[in-house]
Each structure stands twice: as C-alpha cells, then as structure tokens.
Enzyme design. Sequence first.
Site, PDB file in Angstrom:
ATOM      1  N   THR A  51      13.047   1.734   3.624  1.00 34.99           N
ATOM      2  CA  THR A  51      11.583   1.810   3.661  1.00 34.99           C
ATOM      3  C   THR A  51      11.065   1.823   5.100  1.00 34.99           C
ATOM      4  OG1 THR A  51      11.557  -0.580   3.295  1.00 34.99           O
ATOM      5  CG2 THR A  51      11.175   0.829   1.386  1.00 34.99           C
ATOM      6  N   ASN A  71      14.602  -3.673   6.097  1.00 37.16           N
ATOM      7  CA  ASN A  71      15.025  -2.783   5.016  1.00 37.16           C
ATOM      8  C   ASN A  71      15.026  -1.352   5.557  1.00 37.16           C
ATOM      9  OD1 ASN A  71      15.762  -1.679   2.595  1.00 37.16           O
ATOM     10  ND2 ASN A  71      13.728  -1.841   1.662  1.00 37.16           N
ATOM     11  N   THR A 122       4.116   0.925   1.268  1.00 39.90           N
ATOM     12  CA  THR A 122       5.027   0.724   2.382  1.00 39.90           C
ATOM     13  C   THR A 122       6.352   0.113   1.965  1.00 39.90           C
ATOM     14  OG1 THR A 122       3.973  -1.405   2.669  1.00 39.90           O
ATOM     15  CG2 THR A 122       3.143   0.397   4.002  1.00 39.90           C
ATOM     16  N   ILE A 169      15.350  -4.618  11.837  1.00 39.52           N
ATOM     17  CA  ILE A 169      14.849  -3.777  10.749  1.00 39.52           C
ATOM     18  C   ILE A 169      15.361  -4.371   9.443  1.00 39.52           C
ATOM     19  CG2 ILE A 169      14.855  -1.461   9.759  1.00 39.52           C
ATOM     20  CD1 ILE A 169      13.288  -1.792  12.440  1.00 39.52           C
ATOM     21  N   ILE A 223       0.842  -1.216   0.000  1.00 41.86           N
ATOM     22  CA  ILE A 223       0.000   0.000   0.000  1.00 41.86           C
ATOM     23  C   ILE A 223       0.868   1.254   0.000  1.00 41.86           C
ATOM     24  CG2 ILE A 223      -1.949  -1.178   1.059  1.00 41.86           C
ATOM     25  CD1 ILE A 223      -1.200   0.131   3.724  1.00 41.86           C
ATOM     26  N   GLU A 247       2.791   1.015  12.239  1.00 41.77           N
ATOM     27  CA  GLU A 247       1.927   1.809  13.110  1.00 41.77           C
ATOM     28  C   GLU A 247       2.614   2.407  14.328  1.00 41.77           C
ATOM     29  OE1 GLU A 247      -2.317  -0.129  12.743  1.00 41.77           O
ATOM     30  OE2 GLU A 247      -0.801  -1.584  12.189  1.00 41.77           O
ATOM     31  N   GLN A 261       8.493   4.545   6.794  1.00 44.98           N
ATOM     32  CA  GLN A 261       7.267   4.181   7.507  1.00 44.98           C
ATOM     33  C   GLN A 261       7.191   4.861   8.869  1.00 44.98           C
ATOM     34  OE1 GLN A 261       4.542   2.355   6.512  1.00 44.98           O
ATOM     35  NE2 GLN A 261       5.150   0.260   6.848  1.00 44.98           N
ATOM     36  N   LYS A 294       9.709  -7.153  14.024  1.00 43.90           N
ATOM     37  CA  LYS A 294       8.348  -6.835  14.428  1.00 43.90           C
ATOM     38  C   LYS A 294       7.753  -5.904  13.363  1.00 43.90           C
ATOM     39  CE  LYS A 294       9.590  -7.048  19.360  1.00 43.90           C
ATOM     40  NZ  LYS A 294       9.795  -6.238  20.601  1.00 43.90           N
ATOM     41  N   GLY A 295       6.526  -5.507  13.536  1.00 42.99           N
ATOM     42  CA  GLY A 295       5.915  -4.596  12.561  1.00 42.99           C
ATOM     43  C   GLY A 295       6.309  -3.156  12.817  1.00 42.99           C
TER      44      GLY A 295
END
Lengths: 331, 689
Positions: free
Chosen positions: B579, B576, B452, B574, B450, B650, B583, B646-647
């Site tokens: 990017t 990459n 990201t 992390i 999207i 957000e 984010q 991890k993500g």
Amino acid sequence: MREFGYLRPTDPVEAVRLLVGSPEARYLAGGTNLVDLMKLGVERPRLLVDVSRLPLGDVTPTDGGGLRIGALVTNADLAADPRVRAAYPVLSQALLAGASGQLRNRATTAGNLLQRTRCLYFQDTAKPCNKRSPGTGCPAREGVHRDLAVLGASEQCIATHPSDLAVALAALDAVVELLGPDGPRTLPVTDLHRLPGDRPHEEHRLLPGELITAVAVPPPVPETLSAYRKVRDRASYAFALASAAGILAVRAGRVTHLALVLGGLAPKPWRARAAEQRLIGAPADEASFTAAVEAELAAARPLRDNAYKVPLARNLAVRLLCDLAAKGQAR
Amino acid sequence: MSGHGRLEGREKVTGAARYSDDRRPAGCLHACPVPATVARGAITSIDTSEALADPRVVAVLTHLDAPRLAEADDPTLAVLQSARVSYRGQCVALAVAETLEAAEQAATVVRVTYEAEPHDVVLVEDHPGIYAPDLANGGHPADRVRGDFDAAWAAAEVRIDATYRIPPLHNHPMEPHAATAWWEDGRLTAYDSSQGTGEVQKTLAALFRLEHTQVLAVSEHVGGGFGCKGTPRPHVVLAAMAARAVGRPVRLALPRAQLAATVGHRAPTVQRVRLAARSDGRIQGLAQEILTRSSTVKEFVEQAAVPARVMYRSPASRTTHRVVRQDVPTPSWMRAPGETPGMFALESAMDELALACGLDPMELRLRNEPDTEPDSGRPFSSRHLTECLREGARRFGWQRRGPAGRPEGRLLVGTGVAASTYPVLIGSAAAEVRAEADGTFVVRVNATDIGTGARTVLAVIAAEVLAVPVDRIRPEIGRSDLPRGGVAGGSSGTSSWGWAVHAATSGLARRLAEGVRVPPEGLSVCVDTRELVAQGTEFARHAFGAQFAEVQVDRDTGEVRLRRLLGVFAAGRILNPRTARSQLLGGMVMGASMALLEESTMDPAFGDHAERDLASYHVAVNADVPDVQAYWIEEEDRHVSPMGSKGIGEIGIVGTAAAVANAVHHATGVRVRDLPIGARALLGRFSGP
C-alpha cells in the site's frame, strides 16, 4: 434532470413519425452526449425516442466499392472493422483518437456527428449562450475561450465542433443518408453542419424529425494514403486543441489528389479547400505544403487566448502532409 | 512486491463496501443545493413556489427558514444563515424531495433574485488588498528572516530571480462529497464522506448545540480525499440541517459540477524565488516570496514558502507569504499544501541555478545539503536526501544524461530531477486492542481509510507486535464512537493512530506474556498517546525524496508526454510495502498531472472556476503515465514513533512537477514557469528542425 417520456420504435419510419412535430423530442442512441446534457439541464426533452434497436447497426459494402456505415455502428466497432482499417486508416485513427474506450463502446456514428459543442458556457445553464438560449449573448468571446474557434466563428458564437469522426468523414467525401417524413435523401458530410453566423443555435441542416440512417463512404481514391492526427494535452479522453485529417496522392513529386480537413478549430469540420486547390499539381514538399496551409489559415480570427491554435494547426497540417508524402515515396 | 493487500479489497471490488451515499435509511429523502449565480451581493428574494408545487418536493430550505446554527469555527459551514452571497456557487437554497430527480428538478426552478455587487476575482500582482497575514496554513509564521538576504544578493556571483505561477487546482476525488443524516430522539447520525469523523462529530455538535455524545459520525469507506474531505464540508451540515427540518433522513451527494466551488481547492500562487550563490553553486542567500489568495469568508494561506525553510544550507534567507481576500470560493488543503506548489518553484529555481553554475542539478543539491534544519538550527531526526538522489540517479540512469536533451525524429527528449520534502506530523490518538477468546484480536481506533490502506497498515502494526498473522486482526475504524483518532491528513494517520495501536497492542502483548488468560468476553487494553506525543521532540522531523522524470516534446505541436517517472523516498520504515508503494505512485501521478495538465480558470466575468467536470479539468489518465516507479531507501527513524515510520501520503507529489518541468527544459531549452506545461506553453518557443 426533468421527467421525460420514452418510446422505443422498431422501425425507422415509425421513429421519424414519433419525432416529427414534436420539437421537444430527441432521438436517443448511444446517449453519450445527450444524456450528459440532460443531466446538466442543457437538453430538456419531453420525449426520448430510443432508436438504439433499429436495424442500423451494420457496416456493408456498397455497389461502387465503398462502405455504408449504419447510423448505430459504435465507434469502437467501426474503428476495429478490418475493411475500415485497411481502406480508410484516417477513419479508424480518428475514431481511436476520440473519447475513451468506455465511451467509444457506446457512442454511435450518427450520434458522434451530431454531438454538441463542449464550450463551457453552452454547458452551464446559469450563464448566457446564444447557442443554447438565442439572443442571450456569447460570454466566451471575452471569457474562457482557449479551446474555442479561430475559423468560421461569428460575433454570436465561437464554439467548436468536437467530433473527430466528422473530420475524417469530411475528408473522405462521405455522404449522410437521411430519412425524413417525406422519405430518404442524402447530404454530404461537409454540408451537414452550419457555420453559426447570427443563428448559432441552428447547428446542422437536418429537417425536423430527420433521422440519420447511415453514412456512405466512397471507395478509396487510388494511390492515396490517409492519416488523422489529433493534438491534445491529455493523451486520452480529451477533445482536440487542433486535429487534421489528410488524404494525399503524389505522382512524380507532385500532388495529384488531396483532401485536408482541420478539426478543433471551427464550428464544423473545416475542409481546407483553399489549401487543396493550391496544392493540386504543386510539388509535394514542405515549402508548398506550408504556403498552402498558411493561405488557408489566413482566414483565422483568433481571440485573446486561442491564437496558439493558428501556428499549431499550421505545424500539424504541414507535418501530416509531409509524413504522408514521405510514406508514399517509400512505398 | 511484498506486503499485505487491502483487508477490504474484496468488498471494494465486489461492490459490497458501503460508502456514505450508499446508506438509504427507511424514508430517506434526497437533497440538492441551489448554487448562487452571482459572485458577490445579497439575496433580495427567493421564490420557491414552483419547486414546492411538485408533490414529491418536501421542502426548500433557504436562509429565511433554515434551522439557525451556532457560530461556526469554520465560517464556510454557516450555510443558509444569511442573505449574503460571498462567492458564485455558494448554496443559497436546498431542495429536499422524495426522489433524486425531483430534488434536482426542484433546485433548477427555485427563483433567486440578487442585488449583485461588483466582484473582485482576478489575482493580480499589484492588488491593493494584498496584506501580510500572521500565520500561514499549518500555523507557520508568515515571514521568516535569517541573516541579511539583501547583502547576500548584492554580493552574489550568480543570481537567479524567477517568478513561478500555479493556477487554482482541484482535489476531485473519485467519490464526490456525500452525506446521509438523520435525527432520532435528539441524536444526530451522519454518514459522511470525510477524512475524519471526529472533526465531523465535533463540528456538527457545535453547530447544532449538542453534546458530542449526541452525534455519531461514520466514514466507513471513503473514495479519496486529497485534503478536501479533511475538514467537515457544507454538504454534511446541509444534510443534517435538512433532516432536522423535515424530520426524516436526508442524503446529499454533491454533483461534481459543484465541487469546485464548495469543497476547497489549492489556491493559486505567484512565487518569486531568488537564489544568490557563489560560482561553485553554494547558496549564500535564498528568498521565496509567495502571493496567494483566499476568500472573504475565511483566511487560508497556502504555506508555499515553508519548505524553503528546511531544504538547503544558506547563510541568509527570507521567506514570506502575502495574501489577498477576494470574492472566490475558499481554498483549503490539497495534497501537501504548501510543499507542493512551493517545491515546484524552489526546485525549478535550483535547476536554473545548476545551469547558471554549469553544475549537474544533482551535484548542486548535494553541495547545499545542510547539517541542521536551516531556519531552526535543530538537528534532523533523519535526513537521507543525498541517498535518495544517488539511488534514484543509479536506477534512472542519470549518469548517461548529457548537458542537453536529444532529438528523436520530430521529438525532443530530456530528463530532470527534483527533491522533495514533507514534514512528519503526528497527533495524539487513543486505541483499544482486545484479545478475543478465539485467538483473534480487535483493534479499535477512530482512524479513517480514504483509500490509502489505513485499515491494513493498522492490522500490520498490531500483528507485528503480537507476532500473529495479519488475518487474525480485525480493525474497527471510521466511527466517532471509537477511541479518539484524528484526521487522515498531513500524512499523519499511520504515525498517529499506529502509535496508539502499537502502544495498546504492546500492553496487551505484555499481559498475555505474563500468562493472563483471555476471558470469554475478551481481554482489552486501551492507550491514549496524548502525553507521549505532547512530549514533543528536539529534532526537525521530515521525510525526503527525489524524483526523476523523462519527457518527450513534439517539435511541431509542443505536446509533452511523460515517458518515465521514478521516485526514491526516505520516509522512515515502510510498514506495508504494497500500500505504501501505491501511495507514492499516486502522489507522483498527481504531481505529473499538475505539471502537464491541471488548470482551473477563474472566469473573470462570472467569478467561478470555469472547468467543473473531469472532461474539462484534466487530470492524468493511464495513457499519461506509462512508466512510474517508486522505491525507498532503508530508513528507520526512532525519533518519530515506535514504529520508526514517517508519513507517505504526500511526499510523492512534492517535487514531481518540478522534475517534469526541469525535464522539459532539458529537452527543449525552454523554461516554463507557469503551470501547466502543455502545447500552449511550448508552441513556438523552441527552434524548429
């Protein structure tokens, strides 16, 4: 957007002839506001008369030492003009405070003066609006009005005029040059826009078909300094919560010349005549500036959610005048 | 900054990348919705004759003649199925025409009459309809009680009791929601601006009573989502419905003015936070009580009290959600639902507590670090909030901060800090990785990018396992006929898809290492992580971060300008950096925008969100964010995924608004508890020169 005719005349007289007698025709130049309103269905012209290629795109010196700004000069070009930057900082600053770089590249001097209010009810054809559909009412009075007018509004309409340029031009005593079916005439910028009263759909004093061809700015008043300051939450691309244009001269600690215009507060640029009159000859200090601006703002009639604009305008105007006075003293 | 640029970057900047609304199959028609002009009531008649008089208009669908849909899991998708109007802006008819202009014009001349009913759209704190839901969004229990909060409150040496309010907020991605759909031999193809084609496929199949294999959903490029494209939205159902009704392809892009009513938004919240503490700042009782609202169509409860269940040590805690159903558009996901509003309130309250205790706000947080996840008692898989705070303080220059802000001429300048948390969510996925005879590799998984950099990070994961350059990997994503992926949401994409890609690539690498030759048709390995992911974990898995903000406030006008924003995150490895940084920066910008600018106003008379374009709904522009920096600490968490990551989608937004609000307080001495913080909120609330 409904279908429309499109014509591109090559001389101003022809443009006026095309528009006269055709109430559903509109001039198109930069189109930054008109096209938006057409997309929203607020403006539904049958005919667009594209004046963007008329020879009205130059800034030229006038005999008296001022500048004549062609109606089609873009906001970006006008703001960058070295003569404007040197002699009329208030004008350049007002232009650069407006819109975004992209919009300033397209927006024109005349279009900027005649842009329509950003009142959310005016822009939404599914809601009543006396300005858009006379007699339907003004839901803004009870509704979402935190950006709307505290001065010069009426029971029928509390829209604000959105132009920054108009506020600066009103302070400069600029004159609008018009071409109509009966020939040319002029109108001071301060008389161009009407207050709404009970006819809020009549926003300006142009006659049917009249075309703005230029704006003439008189030569700078000697010994004056000028500035424009705009208050907004977003640092760019936002209309004024309140703005002020000031042109001030001080001699021996007293005000010898003052033009003060408030923007974002009223349905037209609000020339603060009461404050100006009080201050001519008065001490150029914070106390007298404050008293004068407060006297001007005594006319304010805020609503539930826009009362903040009154102290905001006071602080803004007083600070602007103090800064100009201090700068003058330092010079 | 090391890392890989977006693989599709060239296509995007040259305009070659095709978005859903760029599809124009032969004979494609254009559709434009007709929004309801009442907030509650019933349609009594619809006159389409004027619209249909235009020869370019092919059809006007209404609830009287639109194809019947099967019952929807998501009732917001039951478009044109009844005469009932549940919110202003709901689609009550759909004009379909040969040109976009004709469709738009037709939509304006469809005459709909309503029997309007009084509507209820104003969220008041004593609303008689307030109730306790069973669950909040994300499946969290609405209420959690641990220990005796009331006793802790009664015994506290220091008490903070504050209520924070956040208005409705809108996602407003750059690309509006758009879909192009057509039917061929009973099969449906839908190009949709979506965060997950699997859900689009499943939903359309159910609504139109099809086998999954009869629906192909494609989201090749998506211009942002922030959650509002996370579930299928009405536009794709309308496009598919219209295409079936008229027997031709139909495209539908929602005008931005219709997004506020149609695609979900962050629900408004009223949050009461109470902190009971000892005078040394140690928290003894923590209560966070949320009031929010949903529509009459569907229950959606913004889970704003959930982050308080993981943040700070406290012997007693009570976290609750209450909701009222009103005649408004249905709220939905918006970047870090729950955490974003909840942490604004909690982290503002922590700042208030620090002041009350005479402690540095950093020190207060360090003193309340828990050993295990407070509500569950589970160990953290990793928790490096302390390191984020310390590293952020060092980089930001926090130690130079005095107890109050400093004046600079007519400006007041101050700094603030806040912590962030976001859960690690992982779904199962399937992936195929194929070695080609020419030495390249194809990675196939139904992921969605999207904006990201999902394509790129999946290539990075595969390249690392195979020990080959990234440019030898070709990802295929964004189609529902690829191996099962999952939604690009909950910051879960990279972990979920990446795990499957990692597993499949590892399998392939093993085979290649064994000396297996790549045949001309390629050598392929497929893996589904369903069983791996279903094993679950005994660990509490969350990302953490700390944001620092510096603001200036104009004494005369109350204007607030952000000067600096700096975040440090602990979000696993992390994968990459290029990017990832983008984010995190984007999340922080969105959080600053929420703090200072974003405000949607419910018009009480008409029952709609009044600001419906980007000129009136203010999101931050470049001039609002002059200096934003994102960093991370080295953290590799093998308890979350084989990649140790991890993500990151957000965590950047969470906490940012509180850091900004805390900085405003430091600068001015004024605590603004209702967002946004602008001139209106501040004017006249601090002392003059």
